[in-house]
Each structure stands twice: as structure tokens, then as C-alpha cells.
Design an enzyme around this catalytic site. Structure first.
Site, PDB file in Angstrom:
ATOM      1  N   ARG A  66     -59.152  -6.872 -53.671  1.00  0.00           N
ATOM      2  CA  ARG A  66     -57.809  -7.051 -53.104  1.00  0.00           C
ATOM      3  C   ARG A  66     -57.006  -5.757 -53.215  1.00  0.00           C
ATOM      4  O   ARG A  66     -57.084  -5.030 -54.202  1.00  0.00           O
ATOM      5  CB  ARG A  66     -57.066  -8.178 -53.835  1.00  0.00           C
ATOM      6  CG  ARG A  66     -57.837  -9.479 -53.920  1.00  0.00           C
ATOM      7  CD  ARG A  66     -57.107 -10.521 -54.760  1.00  0.00           C
ATOM      8  NE  ARG A  66     -55.937 -11.055 -54.084  1.00  0.00           N
ATOM      9  CZ  ARG A  66     -55.009 -11.774 -54.693  1.00  0.00           C
ATOM     10  NH1 ARG A  66     -55.095 -12.032 -55.991  1.00  0.00           N
ATOM     11  NH2 ARG A  66     -53.979 -12.261 -54.009  1.00  0.00           N
TER      12      ARG A  66
ATOM     13  N   HIS B  92     -47.240 -16.196 -43.951  1.00  0.00           N
ATOM     14  CA  HIS B  92     -47.056 -14.787 -43.614  1.00  0.00           C
ATOM     15  C   HIS B  92     -45.735 -14.565 -42.893  1.00  0.00           C
ATOM     16  O   HIS B  92     -44.960 -13.659 -43.219  1.00  0.00           O
ATOM     17  CB  HIS B  92     -48.226 -14.307 -42.734  1.00  0.00           C
ATOM     18  CG  HIS B  92     -48.040 -12.923 -42.195  1.00  0.00           C
ATOM     19  ND1 HIS B  92     -47.443 -12.671 -40.977  1.00  0.00           N
ATOM     20  CD2 HIS B  92     -48.349 -11.722 -42.716  1.00  0.00           C
ATOM     21  CE1 HIS B  92     -47.409 -11.370 -40.771  1.00  0.00           C
ATOM     22  NE2 HIS B  92     -47.953 -10.767 -41.809  1.00  0.00           N
TER      23      HIS B  92
ATOM     24  N   MET C  81     -52.338  -5.012 -45.822  1.00  0.00           N
ATOM     25  CA  MET C  81     -53.612  -4.365 -46.136  1.00  0.00           C
ATOM     26  C   MET C  81     -54.667  -5.432 -46.407  1.00  0.00           C
ATOM     27  O   MET C  81     -54.392  -6.622 -46.329  1.00  0.00           O
ATOM     28  CB  MET C  81     -53.438  -3.405 -47.302  1.00  0.00           C
ATOM     29  CG  MET C  81     -52.577  -2.199 -46.943  1.00  0.00           C
ATOM     30  SD  MET C  81     -52.351  -1.076 -48.322  1.00  0.00           S
ATOM     31  CE  MET C  81     -51.426  -2.098 -49.462  1.00  0.00           C
TER      32      MET C  81
ATOM     33  N   SER D  11     -15.499  19.182 -43.898  1.00  0.00           N
ATOM     34  CA  SER D  11     -16.037  17.861 -43.554  1.00  0.00           C
ATOM     35  C   SER D  11     -17.321  18.098 -42.777  1.00  0.00           C
ATOM     36  O   SER D  11     -17.300  18.764 -41.731  1.00  0.00           O
ATOM     37  CB  SER D  11     -15.035  17.080 -42.700  1.00  0.00           C
ATOM     38  OG  SER D  11     -15.558  15.800 -42.389  1.00  0.00           O
TER      39      SER D  11
ATOM     40  N   GLY E  99     -49.636  -8.929 -46.723  1.00  0.00           N
ATOM     41  CA  GLY E  99     -50.515  -9.121 -45.586  1.00  0.00           C
ATOM     42  C   GLY E  99     -50.820  -7.870 -44.793  1.00  0.00           C
ATOM     43  O   GLY E  99     -51.568  -7.928 -43.817  1.00  0.00           O
TER      44      GLY E  99
ATOM     45  N   CYS F 161     -18.457  13.216 -42.289  1.00  0.00           N
ATOM     46  CA  CYS F 161     -17.864  12.312 -41.301  1.00  0.00           C
ATOM     47  C   CYS F 161     -18.826  11.952 -40.191  1.00  0.00           C
ATOM     48  O   CYS F 161     -18.468  11.213 -39.275  1.00  0.00           O
ATOM     49  CB  CYS F 161     -16.585  12.900 -40.713  1.00  0.00           C
ATOM     50  SG  CYS F 161     -16.825  14.489 -39.896  1.00  0.00           S
TER      51      CYS F 161
ATOM     52  N   LYS G 138     -49.705  -5.139 -57.836  1.00  0.00           N
ATOM     53  CA  LYS G 138     -50.562  -6.265 -58.166  1.00  0.00           C
ATOM     54  C   LYS G 138     -51.345  -6.002 -59.446  1.00  0.00           C
ATOM     55  O   LYS G 138     -51.400  -6.840 -60.355  1.00  0.00           O
ATOM     56  CB  LYS G 138     -51.520  -6.554 -57.010  1.00  0.00           C
ATOM     57  CG  LYS G 138     -52.315  -7.835 -57.143  1.00  0.00           C
ATOM     58  CD  LYS G 138     -53.106  -8.100 -55.868  1.00  0.00           C
ATOM     59  CE  LYS G 138     -52.191  -8.329 -54.696  1.00  0.00           C
ATOM     60  NZ  LYS G 138     -52.901  -8.536 -53.417  1.00  0.00           N
TER      61      LYS G 138
ATOM     62  N   TYR H 250     -16.032  12.464 -50.665  1.00  0.00           N
ATOM     63  CA  TYR H 250     -15.914  11.216 -49.908  1.00  0.00           C
ATOM     64  C   TYR H 250     -16.953  11.167 -48.796  1.00  0.00           C
ATOM     65  O   TYR H 250     -17.524  12.182 -48.394  1.00  0.00           O
ATOM     66  CB  TYR H 250     -14.511  11.049 -49.325  1.00  0.00           C
ATOM     67  CG  TYR H 250     -14.148  12.031 -48.239  1.00  0.00           C
ATOM     68  CD1 TYR H 250     -14.475  11.782 -46.901  1.00  0.00           C
ATOM     69  CD2 TYR H 250     -13.458  13.212 -48.537  1.00  0.00           C
ATOM     70  CE1 TYR H 250     -14.136  12.685 -45.899  1.00  0.00           C
ATOM     71  CE2 TYR H 250     -13.122  14.106 -47.541  1.00  0.00           C
ATOM     72  CZ  TYR H 250     -13.471  13.847 -46.222  1.00  0.00           C
ATOM     73  OH  TYR H 250     -13.145  14.733 -45.237  1.00  0.00           O
TER      74      TYR H 250
ATOM     75  N   ARG I  64     -45.125 -11.057 -58.911  1.00  0.00           N
ATOM     76  CA  ARG I  64     -44.342  -9.877 -58.561  1.00  0.00           C
ATOM     77  C   ARG I  64     -42.892 -10.314 -58.458  1.00  0.00           C
ATOM     78  O   ARG I  64     -42.600 -11.494 -58.288  1.00  0.00           O
ATOM     79  CB  ARG I  64     -44.807  -9.275 -57.237  1.00  0.00           C
ATOM     80  CG  ARG I  64     -44.721 -10.245 -56.062  1.00  0.00           C
ATOM     81  CD  ARG I  64     -45.435  -9.704 -54.832  1.00  0.00           C
ATOM     82  NE  ARG I  64     -45.495 -10.708 -53.779  1.00  0.00           N
ATOM     83  CZ  ARG I  64     -46.318 -10.662 -52.747  1.00  0.00           C
ATOM     84  NH1 ARG I  64     -47.173  -9.663 -52.645  1.00  0.00           N
ATOM     85  NH2 ARG I  64     -46.314 -11.594 -51.827  1.00  0.00           N
TER      86      ARG I  64
END
Length: 882
Positions: A91, A449, A102, A766, A100, A834, A22, A854, A333
Site C-alpha cells: 500500500r 471515494h 496512488m 506598496s 485513492g 496591494c 500511513k 499590512y 490519520r
């Protein structure tokens, strides 16, 4: 001494780490010459110091005073000045948007004296002044002093007596101020603080402390936001949208955050302050309606929106206030959006020349792609629409209606699907929103919200169903026509068109899933599928990591190919011994002679060979890694207690096979089967078992032209184990006349620690990160996840379950060590993963950085893995992957 305070003229959008999102964007808009109320930002570093030391860091108060003096000089008024007050907002503003979660306090500087000065500023508008004062006491009491907000809300509702808040006059709000001050006195034992500077100091500390508020902690955990960032605090001179009907407040998006379509999107509320819009306490009007109310303001806003989108090269979320016909920008934002909007917008911006395809790919995520693969409601379903609201966040959600966060969490913990129903949600409802399949509210719009948070989480949401009468106390809602839905009744909500249905609506595959399955047509009219196709094509062209599938049969192998798999990275042979074949394993265990053992193995071999043949055929020359049998042996035998009871009850009439089986189960019984006779140990103890499997693999590979077999030996902890099995396997392969790689699964810590030795006998590794995680942490996944993981997450021991995302600090270090030492011994060593971490976005980025060849995951996660592997190649090591 560090600098803790920055004027809006000193920062820019690249200082989000320091000024928060912000503050950085307020500074950026100021630099762009946009109408931003003057103010300054207290850095997130000050917050971190405050939370560590439980006191404001040395020098901060002096810096705040210096910047406040400069602000007062610029505005020509002092904070809370009795006859002409300067008022400010305090703020929060963290690096990552946490809508919303904080705290914010508006109208700091008002007291019993300055309220008259504010009325004078407003040309004698007493209603506006007293409304602003009651808002301060209400927000300050709840946010800073920890008073239950229901006390203030209840007093307001009682005063309204069914009237709209716009019908209240100055005398009403003056009485409300007195009531609110009484609540503060009763709840805290102290009078509401009249000193404006004390108000600002207390509010600043409260915003810092809200970083660790329960809802903020839950949200960070959900969004995987680091816990140590802290929040900046923005002190901004007040501008007022509640001045009168020529004033108002609104939220705007430069594109539709729900669909990604271009146009004018947003909500506006006359004679209101910002929290009125996001709280959804009064239904808004559309942004287009502002053109008819105040065209000059509307035209200026459109120009600013266009300027911001071109500057940020992305969808912008904008908060603004109109004060007596003057437009002020309070925030911008890069806006949160639904998964579908994310893909559409990314490709739109490429086509408009604002970004290239590389950047487009980094702006979408595997998690968003997974959301697009979820089912949707069948269009031709015969279901009763009971009402409609705003399509705030798309998707198809079905579940039991619940009317409180606690109930949503309770039922979800039992495995039940729920829809959270409310008049409007607040930040305190976050846990319920996470637990629910979807959210339905009777108030609020696309910027409420509920809508903003649901979109950020990918939750289905329908907002502002005006004709819905929600009674939270009676746990029910009434829809038009007198339809009553009580808690526990099943409803379905469609976040794409805003429809609410009674009962369960059937679902069908999404267009994106049909695209991956190959059953959908790629038509020019399907913008979303086209966007997904373009980005996936670029991901495949960009990635270095191959993506394989965990597939144990021909059906899964075929699906994996359709989803883009480049082979099978894990075929679990123990899964082939279940069902009717389990009896053959029992025969093998019960064998008391080599002849009986050979008979059992001979019965198993053709079944194994048939399985492998079908998989090789589906893979059409792509590599297939087959893991030799690796279960705890007890999984193939009857339960010891049940079998004991059966034999005991039968007595002398007990079946001879049951008696033998009971003796075998008793002999093989283990206290901890996961660490017992399994994997390579099983192959060494039961002669002929691994040899049978290797021969079945070899003969299947020989029967399928181009088949590429890779034999994986499980649970190796010492190179000597691997050498015994490798030597036997090589003899069989040579005898059959086929070639195959022989390697091992790295799933015990000792294997990782001795990887240099093991690589002398292995052609590939693997990483079986499911077991490696269990053994590194020293706990059983099945036993502990329900027992204490929620507490560990709450305490911050885990940021996320180590079975969901790879534990880089522990398990990850073992992987890196094994990669380094393995390739030092054998430079051409093939490396893969894997465990199911192979389909987790953050873990895939780690695998790319670690130099693996991979990843392998379940078939349905393959598209996600393909996308994230492409993103990893572009984003690079150490970058944020959320």
C-alpha cells in the site's frame, strides 16, 4: 548507506517525512499496543531514489528480504507458501493524505497452488480463497500491469448477471480467476506472475511509480502538495474481511467529518475487503449497526477510537478489518473534514481542554473560511426534491448534469457550471470532480471515494442516492416517480441535507457571511458562527500584519469596514473616470491649449473630491492610500479601428470631435500599452493631471475630521520621477493645509532593485504584485493565462499560477530586496502589499515573514486575510501553511 526499511515497531507518528502518513501512524498504533497486523515500511527516500534512477536503490532489495524473513518468522509462514501461505498487502502512503490517488495491491502471494492453502487456512472456505485470488489478479492487472480496469469490471458484471456479489459461490470465482488470467495474457502477452516474491517486487515498483500517475499529479496540484516528496510503501500481513459474514471491513471517524458533531460515524460492510467500502460498489451499513452484529468488536472499536482521538488530539479517520470476530487496525490519520467541521472541532477541542486556542487557530485555514462564506440554498425555495442521498460534503451546488469526467472538464472550461453524476467515482474521476461544482453518486457512503475526496477539496457532495438509476452510457439518470434527467439538464444538490432538486434552486447568504456583514445575530444556538467568531477574535489579537482593503468607492469601503478592514490600502482613481466621466477624460486628451486643459481638469476635480470625501467618511480616521491615475491611456479612448471606420463611413459628414478624437487616438496609439504612457509617466507628460488629483485629495481630507490620506505615485522606476511628483504634491498639501504621506507603488523590477534610492523620496512602499509579477516573468496576464498556463501547470513549471500565489523565488526575492534596502535608507518606511496576492493565504504568510506592515485585498477576502495573518504570527517562518 541509508536505511530504507523500518519495521512497524521502529517508527512513530513524527516520522511522516520518512515513513509517510500511513507508515508513521501504523508504527504509532503498534507502539500504543493496538491490534495492528505486523509489517514494515519502505521509506519515501527509496521512492525518490527509484524515480530519479529508474531502478531500486542499491541495498534496498537486501533490506526488504531481511524484513520479510523476519515477518515470515514471526508469522510462522512463508510468503505464498503452498500449504499455508502468508499473504501481504502493498500500500502507498505519502506524507500528506492523498485518498485513492496512488496504488494499493492486496492478497500478494496467491497463485494456483497457494489458493488451496488459503482455503485450508479458512477451514475449507473455497469461496473466500477464490474471491481473494480474483481480487489479486484484478488489482494487480490494473495497478501494476496497466490493464484497463473496465475489462475486469465487465467480466465480473457479466458473471453476476444482475446478482449481488454475495450470491456468487466458489465455482463462480474460480471461473472468474480463469477469465481474469485470460485478460492478463491477452493484454500483456504474458501469464499472470505466479512467483509471490516477483509479485511483491513488481507491486512495490508500481506503488513508487504511482506517485507520478496523472491523478496523483492533479491531486497534488489541487492541494498544493510538493511534487518531490515521494511515497512510502507499506508491506503489511493480510487480514481478511471477506472471510464470511463474521468478517468485514469498515471506516470510522471519531467525529462527524461533515459537521464536526461528536458521535459514532462510519460505514461497515460485511464479508468484504477495504476497497469495497471506499469504491462504493455496495452500499454499506452504519457503524452503529455493527453493535448488533458483533458487540464485542464494536465495544473494542469504540475504546480504540477514544484512545486514538485523545492521543492525536484531533478527529481521527480509521480503517479497520474484522477477521472472524477479531478486530484489526489497518490505518489511522488525522481525518479530512469540511470547513464547517474544521471550525467546530477546533473550538470543541479547546473547550474539552485537549488543545489551546492558539493551536485551534492553526488547525483552520483561510481557504476553509472562504468556503463558509459561500451562499446556501434558500430554505423557503419552491423547488422539487427528486431524491435524497447521504449528506457527504456540505454546500449548495447548481449546474448541468454530466456523466463523465471528460464532459465535466470540457463544459467547465467553457465557463459552465456542472454537477458530476456517477454510480460511484474512482480516482480517475479526479479531474472531473475538480471541474464540477458538486458530485452526485447513486452508490457509496460517507467514506466512499467521492465523499472523502470532495470533503478534502471543499466540494459539495451527495452520495448513495439509492433510488437513483444512473446510466452512464445513455448519459441520464432516473429518479423516483419516473423523473428523467438527461445530460445538460440543470440540477441542484444540497450537501448539507442530501437533497437533490430538479432545476436551479435560489441561494442566499450563509450565516458566516451574515456574521461578517453584521446583519446576523450571534446567538448561542449558532455553533458554527460562534466558532468562527472565537477564532477570528483570537486571530485579530494575535496578528502583527494589518489588513486593509482595495476599495475604489464608498460602497466598497463600507463593506470593507464591516469585514474588519483597518483602512484602504489601494484606491484606484482610474476606476473613478469610467462611465459618464469618460467624456471628461476625452476632453483632457483632446485639449490643444492650456486653457482647454484647465477646463477639463476643473470639471474633473469636484467629482474626484466628492469621491474621496465619501471614502474618508466611511473609513472614519483609518488610513486611505490613494493611487494617482494609473491606466494605459487607451482604456479611456475609443477603439482605434472602430473610430477609423466610423469617420471613414461618415466621410465629409464626420463629426469634428470624432475627427479630433481619431487624431488623438492615432497619436497616442501604442504597441504595448501596459508598458507605455501610464502611471507616473502620464502625470509628468500631461501637466496638471496629478496636481488636480492631489488637490482633490487634500481638500477632501481637510473637509473630513480625522481623515488620513496617503498619496501613492504609480509605476515609478527611478527616484527622479518620484521627486518631481512629490515636490509638486507637497506644495499643494501645504497650500491646502493638510498632512499626508507620500509614497510609491513598487511594481516594476527596477524600482525594487533601486529601492534604497527611492526610499529617500518615499515615506511608504506598496508592492503592486500583479504588475510586478507580469514584468518579472515577462508576460501579460490577460494574454497568457488561457494560452499556456494549463500546460505549464501540467509540466510542473508552475506549482500554482504566480498570479494566484506569490512567486517567492522570483517576485518574492525582489520584494525582500526592496524591504531590506528601503528600510536601510528609511527605518520608519511603511510597507504593504496591494496586489490581489494580499488575500492569498500562502502569500500572506510570506508578507508576515518579510516584515511588511499590512496586506490589502478585495473586501470579500478581508476575513481570510485576517485569519491567515493571525495564523502566520503563530505558525512562524517556513512552516507549512496548507
Amino acid at each position: 548507506m541509508p536505511k530504507y526499511v523500518y519495521d512497524f515497531t521502529e517508527g512513530n507518528k513524527d516520522l511522516k517525512d520518512l515513513l509517510g502518513g500511513k507508515g508513521a501512524n501504523l508504527a504509532e498504533m503498534t507502539n500504543l499496543g493496538l491490534p495492528v497486523p505486523p509489517g514494515f515500511t519502505i521509506t519515501s527516500e527509496a521512492c525518490r531514489r527509484f524515480l530519479e534512477e529508474e531502478a531500486l536503490p542499491e541495498g534496498l532489495e537486501e533490506e526488504i528480504t531481511e524484513h520479510l524473513d523476519a515477518l515470515e518468522s514471526r508469522m510462522g509462514r512463508r510468503l505464498g507458501q503452498a500449504d499455508d501461505p502468508l499473504l501481504v498487502s502493498v500500500r502507498s502512503g505519502a506524507k500528506f493524505s492523498m485518498p485513492g490517488m496512488m496504488d494499493t495491491v492486496l492478497n500478494i502471494g496467491l497463485n494456483d497452488e497457494s489458493v488451496h492453502g488459503l482455503a485450508k487456512q479458512a477451514g475449507g472456505n473455497e469461496r473466500f480463497a477464490w474471491d481473494s485470488y480474483r481480487r489479486l489478479i484484478q488489482m494487480f492487472g490494473k495497478t501494476v500491469q496497466g490493464i484497463d480496469g473496465e475489462l475486469f469490471d465487465g467480466a465480473l458484471e457479466e458473471l453476476k448477471g444482475g446478482r449481488d456479489d454475495l450470491e456468487l459461490d466458489a465455482a463462480d470465482f474460480q471461473r472468474l480467476v480463469t477469465t481474469y488470467k485470460g485478460i492478463v495474457k491477452d493484454q500483456t502477452g504474458e501469464d499472470f506472475p505466479a512467483d509471490p516474491y516477483r509479485q511483491m517486487s513488481m507491486a512495490t515498483k508500481a506503488v513508487f511509480e504511482s506517485w507520478n500517475a496523472p491523478r496523483a499529479v492533479i491531486y497534488r496540484r489541487q492541494e498544493r502538495i510538493p511534487t518531490d516528496l515521494g511515497t512510502a510503501v507499506n508491506i503489511c500481513s493480510m487480514v481478511f474481511g471477506n472471510w464470511g459474514m463474521d468478517s468485514g471491513t469498515g471506516v470510522a471517524f471519531t467525529r462527524d467529518p461533515g459537521t464536526g458533531h461528536q458521535g459514532v460515524y462510519g460505514d461497515y460492510l460485511q464479508n468484504a475487503q477495504g476497497e469495497d467500502v471506499v469504491a462504493g460498489i455496495r452500499n454499506t451499513i452504519s457503524l452503529q449497526d455493527l453493535e448488533g452484529i458483533d458487540k464485542p468488536v464494536y465495544d473494542e472499536l469504540m475504546k480504540i477510537m477514544d484512545k486514538l482521538e485523545n492521543h492525536y488530539r484531533d478527529l481521527c479517520d480509521i480503517e479497520f478489518t474484522v477477521e472472524r470476530g477479531k478486530l484489526w487496525m489497518l490505518q489511522t490519520r488525522v481525518g479530512k473534514r469540511t470547513p464547517g467541521a474544521a471550525f467546530r472541532i477546533a473550538v470543541q477541542l479547546v473547550d474539552q481542554g485537549m488543545i489551546d486556542i492558539d493551536e485551534a487557530m492553526t488547525r483552520v485555514t483561510g481557504a476553509q473560511l472562504a468556503q463558509l462564506m459561500f451562499p446556501r440554498f434558500a430554505k423557503d425555495a419552491e423547488s422539487k426534491v427528486i431524491t435524497k442521498g447521504m449528506n457527504a460534503s456540505p454546500g449548495a451546488a447548481v449546474g448541468k448534469a454530466v456523466f463523465s469526467t471528460d464532459r465535466a472538464v470540457e463544459l467547465a472550461a467553457r465557463g459552465e457550471s456542472v454537477i458530476l453524476v456517477s454510480r460511484e467515482t474512482t480516482p480517475d474521476d479526479l479531474a472531473g470532480m475538480i471541474a464540477a461544482q458538486g458530485v452526485l453518486t447513486s452508490r457509496g457512503g460517507k467514506t466512499s471515494h467521492a465523499a472523502v475526496v470532495a470533503r478534502g477539496m471543499g466540494k459539495t457532495c451527495v452520495c448513495g442516492a439509492e433510488e437513483l438509476e444512473v446510466s452512464v452510457t445513455e448519459r441520464r439518470f432516473t429518479a423516483p416517480g419516473g423523473v428523467v434527467v438527461s445530460e445538460g439538464d440543470v440540477i441542484s444538490i444540497d450537501g448539507t441535507n442530501g437533497a437533490v432538486y430538479l432545476g436551479e434552486v435560489p441561494v442566499v447568504a450563509s450565516p458566516v457571511m451574515e456574521y461578517f456583514e453584521g446583519s446576523g445575530e450571534l446567538g448561542d444556538e449558532d455553533e458554527l458562527v460562534q466558532a468562527v467568531h472565537r477564532i477570528m477574535s483570537h486571530a485579530d489579537a494575535s496578528r502583527r500584519l494589518e489588513v486593509r482593503a482595495n476599495a475604489d468607492n464608498a460602497e466598497d469601503s463600507a463593506r470593507a469596514r464591516r469585514f474588519g478592514a483597518q483602512g484602504v490600502g489601494l484606491c484606484r482613481t482610474e476606476h473613478m473616470f469610467l462611465g459618464d466621466r469618460r467624456r471628461l477624460v476625452e476632453d483632457l486628451v483632446l485639449a490643444t491649449s492650456s486653457e482647454e486643459r484647465e477646463q477639463a481638469l476643473a470639471a474633473l476635480k469636484p467629482l474626484q473630491e466628492s469621491d474621496f470625501t465619501e471614502i474618508f467618511q466611511e473609513m472614519e480616521g483609518l488610513p486611505v492610500t490613494i493611487r494617482l491615475i494609473d491606466p494605459p491611456l487607451h482604456e479611456f479612448l475609443p477603439d482605434y479601428t472602430e473610430l477609423s471606420v466610423k469617420v471613414a463611413l461618415a466621410g465629409d459628414r464626420a463629426d469634428e470631435k470624432d475627427r479630433k478624437l481619431l487624431a488623438a487616438v492615432k497619436r497616442l496609439h501604442e504597441q504595448n500599452p501596459m508598458l507605455g504612457l501610464r502611471g507616473v509617466r502620464l502625470g509628468l507628460v500631461i501637466p496638471g493631471l496629478f496636481a488636480m488629483q492631489v488637490r482633490a485629495i487634500a481638500e477632501a481630507a481637510k473637509a473630513v475630521p480625522g481623515a488620513r490620506a496617503e498619496v501613492m505615485i504609480p509605476l515609478v522606476g527611478a527616484v527622479q520621477e518620484l521627486e518631481h511628483v512629490r515636490d509638486e504634491a507637497q506644495e499643494i498639501l501645504a497650500e491646502v493645509g493638510v498632512e499626508a504621506l507620500i509614497g510609491t507603488m513598487i511594481e516594476v523590477p527596477r524600482a525594487a532593485l533601486t529601492a534604497g534610492q527611492i526610499a529617500e523620496a518615499a515615506q511608504f512602499f506598496s508592492f503592486g504584485t500583479n504588475d510586478l509579477t507580469q514584468m518579472t516573468w515577462g508576460f501579460s496576464r490577460d494574454d497568457v493565462e488561457a494560452a499556456f498556463f494549463s500546460k505549464y501547470l501540467e509540466l510542473g513549471v508552475f506549482g500554482v499560477s504566480p498570479f494566484e500565489t506569490l512567486d517567492r523565488d522570483g517576485v518574492g526575492r525582489l520584494v525582500l530586496l526592496a524591504v531590506e534596502e528601503g528600510r536601510r535608507t528609511r527605518p520608519d518606511l511603511k510597507l504593504g502589499i496591494c496586489g490581489e496576492h494580499g488575500g492569498d493565504p500562502d502569500s500572506i504568510h510570506f508578507c508576515h515573514q518579510a516584515g511588511l506592515d499590512y496586506v490589502s485585498c478585495s473586501p470579500f477576502r478581508i476575513p481570510v486575510a485576517r485569519l491567515e495573518a493571525g495564523r502566520a504570527a503563530l505558525i512562524g517562518a517556513g512552516s507549512d501553511t496548507r
